[in-house]
Write a protein that holds these residues in place. Sequence first.
Motif, PDB file in Angstrom:
ATOM      1  N   TYR A  48       0.838  -1.193   0.000  1.00 33.52           N
ATOM      2  CA  TYR A  48       0.000   0.000   0.000  1.00 33.52           C
ATOM      3  C   TYR A  48       0.876   1.248   0.000  1.00 33.52           C
ATOM      4  CZ  TYR A  48      -2.739   3.774   2.118  1.00 33.52           C
ATOM      5  OH  TYR A  48      -3.311   4.981   2.393  1.00 33.52           O
ATOM      6  N   ARG A  49       1.898   1.231   0.831  1.00 35.80           N
ATOM      7  CA  ARG A  49       2.774   2.395   0.943  1.00 35.80           C
ATOM      8  C   ARG A  49       3.809   2.419  -0.178  1.00 35.80           C
ATOM      9  NH1 ARG A  49       1.389   0.527   5.704  1.00 35.80           N
ATOM     10  NH2 ARG A  49       0.888   1.904   7.461  1.00 35.80           N
ATOM     11  N   SER A  83      -5.573  -8.744   1.568  1.00 38.78           N
ATOM     12  CA  SER A  83      -4.572  -9.812   1.611  1.00 38.78           C
ATOM     13  C   SER A  83      -3.530  -9.660   0.509  1.00 38.78           C
ATOM     14  CB  SER A  83      -5.248 -11.174   1.507  1.00 38.78           C
ATOM     15  OG  SER A  83      -5.977 -11.237   0.301  1.00 38.78           O
ATOM     16  N   ASN A  84      -3.808  -8.792  -0.486  1.00 43.65           N
ATOM     17  CA  ASN A  84      -2.828  -8.565  -1.548  1.00 43.65           C
ATOM     18  C   ASN A  84      -1.818  -7.481  -1.201  1.00 43.65           C
ATOM     19  OD1 ASN A  84      -3.776 -10.386  -3.665  1.00 43.65           O
ATOM     20  ND2 ASN A  84      -5.631  -9.138  -3.536  1.00 43.65           N
ATOM     21  N   LEU A  85      -2.050  -6.797  -0.099  1.00 43.71           N
ATOM     22  CA  LEU A  85      -1.154  -5.705   0.279  1.00 43.71           C
ATOM     23  C   LEU A  85      -0.471  -6.062   1.600  1.00 43.71           C
ATOM     24  CD1 LEU A  85      -3.522  -2.732  -0.634  1.00 43.71           C
ATOM     25  CD2 LEU A  85      -1.589  -3.586  -1.964  1.00 43.71           C
ATOM     26  N   LEU A  86       0.832  -6.295   1.511  1.00 46.04           N
ATOM     27  CA  LEU A  86       1.563  -6.844   2.653  1.00 46.04           C
ATOM     28  C   LEU A  86       1.529  -5.945   3.883  1.00 46.04           C
ATOM     29  CD1 LEU A  86       4.669  -8.152   0.666  1.00 46.04           C
ATOM     30  CD2 LEU A  86       2.902  -9.551   1.744  1.00 46.04           C
ATOM     31  N   ASP A  87       1.545  -4.636   3.659  1.00 48.70           N
ATOM     32  CA  ASP A  87       1.671  -3.716   4.793  1.00 48.70           C
ATOM     33  C   ASP A  87       0.318  -3.274   5.338  1.00 48.70           C
ATOM     34  OD1 ASP A  87       1.311  -2.446   2.335  1.00 48.70           O
ATOM     35  OD2 ASP A  87       2.225  -0.578   3.010  1.00 48.70           O
ATOM     36  N   THR A  88      -0.657  -4.188   5.333  1.00 45.76           N
ATOM     37  CA  THR A  88      -1.969  -3.817   5.865  1.00 45.76           C
ATOM     38  C   THR A  88      -2.407  -4.767   6.980  1.00 45.76           C
ATOM     39  OG1 THR A  88      -3.190  -5.120   4.210  1.00 45.76           O
ATOM     40  CG2 THR A  88      -2.670  -2.846   3.632  1.00 45.76           C
ATOM     41  N   VAL A  89      -1.448  -5.279   7.735  1.00 46.75           N
ATOM     42  CA  VAL A  89      -1.795  -6.137   8.874  1.00 46.75           C
ATOM     43  C   VAL A  89      -2.572  -5.305   9.896  1.00 46.75           C
ATOM     44  CG1 VAL A  89      -0.861  -7.395  10.863  1.00 46.75           C
ATOM     45  CG2 VAL A  89       0.082  -7.775   8.576  1.00 46.75           C
ATOM     46  N   ILE A  90      -3.682  -5.858  10.331  1.00 45.87           N
ATOM     47  CA  ILE A  90      -4.608  -5.121  11.197  1.00 45.87           C
ATOM     48  C   ILE A  90      -4.200  -5.231  12.660  1.00 45.87           C
ATOM     49  CG2 ILE A  90      -7.030  -4.957  11.938  1.00 45.87           C
ATOM     50  CD1 ILE A  90      -7.645  -6.395   9.155  1.00 45.87           C
TER      51      ILE A  90
END
Lengths: 419, 419
Positions: A48-49, A83-90
């Motif tokens: 995402y970033r 789930s396709n964007l690694l840096d989006t862990v909640i």
Amino acid sequence: MSKNLSEVLFSEKNNVRETSSLIANSGSKKHQRQHQSTLDGQQSVGWYRLLKLLQWSWQGIDIIDCYEVLAKISASTNPRTDSNLLDTVIGFRSGNWSYEWSKKAMTYQKQANQYSQDGDTQQAQQHYYLASQLYSVASYPHLKGDENSIQAQTLAVTNYRQSFMHNRHALLKEIQVPFQGKQVTTFLHLPNDDVIHPVVIVSAGIDTLQCDFLPLFERYLKPAGIAMLTVDMPGVGFSNHLKLTQDTSLLHQAVLQHVADIPWVDQSRVALMGMRMGANALNRLAYVEPHRAKAVVSVGAAVASVFDDINRFKQLPVMTLDCLASRMQLQKSDASYLYQHCVPFSLIKQGLLGRKKVKTPCLSIGHSDDLMCSEQDLKLMARISYESEAKIIDKSPIFDSYLITLQYSAQWLAKHLQE
Amino acid sequence: MSKNLSEVLFSEKNNVRETSSLIANSGSKKHQRQHQSTLDGQQSVGWYRLLKLLQWSWQGIDIIDCYEVLAKISASTNPRTDSNLLDTVIGFRSGNWSYEWSKKAMTYQKQANQYSQDGDTQQAQQHYYLASQLYSVASYPHLKGDENSIQAQTLAVTNYRQSFMHNRHALLKEIQVPFQGKQVTTFLHLPNDDVIHPVVIVSAGIDTLQCDFLPLFERYLKPAGIAMLTVDMPGVGFSNHLKLTQDTSLLHQAVLQHVADIPWVDQSRVALMGMRMGANALNRLAYVEPHRAKAVVSVGAAVASVFDDINRFKQLPVMTLDCLASRMQLQKSDASYLYQHCVPFSLIKQGLLGRKKVKTPCLSIGHSDDLMCSEQDLKLMARISYESEAKIIDKSPIFDSYLITLQYSAQWLAKHLQE
């Protein structure tokens, strides 16, 4: 670092909103496979970033640390917003962007504390500085309402201050600028307080904090005896409560006027230096306050074409659109919607760029392939006055071009700030 | 640094052949606007060399130094071999690649000497190391017959040795390996000489020197108690006199057999780790010497598809083609011509990859979009034995993928090197 703070900081929180979900956007957009390289760093599929590795490395962060943190984020099996964007862990826990960078930052902060106790000021200074930079990345891209980000921002600033408390070769003064009934904190970086210094007011993009630019001062301005006054853009950092509007230079105008009240700098020798949206604000300021600024440097300025052409605008990375929306206090960043609100940012439409002339010399630097700032923009900026120049780079990677030219910019500024 | 050496080093020489002109190539090729990102770093319009900024930063070089040097090279008005390629300034003088990087290297070398005299071993170690890395970049891409490069290489090695003479936490032993009637110098990096260590033999691409991989040892292998033995690929560095042939593992086989004669390492616990062409050599070695190597790690291995498909091969950057030609002692690097000589490098064509099975576990790492190493290659390498695995990255930038996975590789190696 007290055990207490460590516990507070690293208690798991799973109910905070994840960064990429803060600004509503069409789901399909977040998946867009964009390979567009921008001045801001490479956009990578699966993130995402924007991963600004060269920028972070320039700030002094060890690239090996970067890779270790990115590897941890990549490998996390905790649930993600997308789930396709690694840096989006909640949640603030293992694998989450802010969590992992903060954890790395804390190792430096702890070492810094130890060095400080041992009386090794040089190492303490260096380690507090590195901690501040890692916390800044933990906070990145500093979206409003991002709880994890706000916590990391606070620590970035604390460590930045601590670093200067151990610095024997430069000073940091916090200047409170009255603005719209409140105080906005800006950082004045001084080579020393023995004499009065010329000063450059610096603002960068809307995805940066004002503590991200120390090498500009350390390497280029300080050796030339120039002070650096950094200002957070409206909507970010200490200017978090402010809204970014088409009058982008409002805050900076207040800062410029306030310079007269700052004892360590020479109000007759003030220059401006901006990057991206920061360059929009400071270019605008050069038109609005033609007699207060002696020179202005714009790097990859977002001043016209990107707001005059929806096709350009639509190519901006999702994260950049989210940042724009966040600073403008809008709730969604759908490109077509957002574009309508951004059109007034064009300094051409405001009747300034290419229309009005002042006497302030302007150096405009950019890359001919840059989405945010076209060759035409660069040329228009150079027409602000007779002494102006455009430096258009067509070789070398886009991103590098601005780091490559910093030395030149600093020399140019020094020349224009001579007594 | 003695004044004498400084004078010798920086005397202007205008009659040496410029790097990019050493290997004949069709003129049009050198101008090709390729935007292909490879594992080896970004190819930039306007540069002959691949600018491996992230790799250099990983090696510890200050990115600000990199930008300063690149800015000087860019700004030079001295004549170039090709006016469209910034890094082709002719002669050892201002603006020339080797000259500018060597100049920067020398500032560190001088500081290192001073620190050494003052008894500050830690700073001396660090500064000699940085000098070695900058000299290595000055030499890059290490083409045979490049006089400026050879001078810089010598200094890279000298400073690397000096750095270890000031290192209290690791040892460097130079191991002379008898090969084809001569001695080839390899570097054994040891955590200490108190005990016998397991060892990893490391070789990377044909555009690297063996002193470019210290962080792999310092960060990952040393903490696990593993020694690192680096070997220059045929045609580069200490293996400069050797010719790269389809039997890519010949030199490495001699090294592997020689391990039995090295007192500080455990010959029953030897692993192999290769990148790019180095991975070709070490993969091949795993087939040829199935009982001597306990495990092999391949990163972005050039083992098959790039040599099996001329369309892939033709997309390789010009600099990479020149490197291949140089190592093979060919006089031109025209892709069609060179391809015919490179076809035999394919380990599939050699009847090994995907054909033969051994017991050595293999970890093959790569990126699904990598020109040099396809997903199919990665899968084939993992079929060498039952314990093998392929780690295929499809997210994150191509280049980063291998730095991101180094920690994982090291852990995997440590597991397989346990007693």
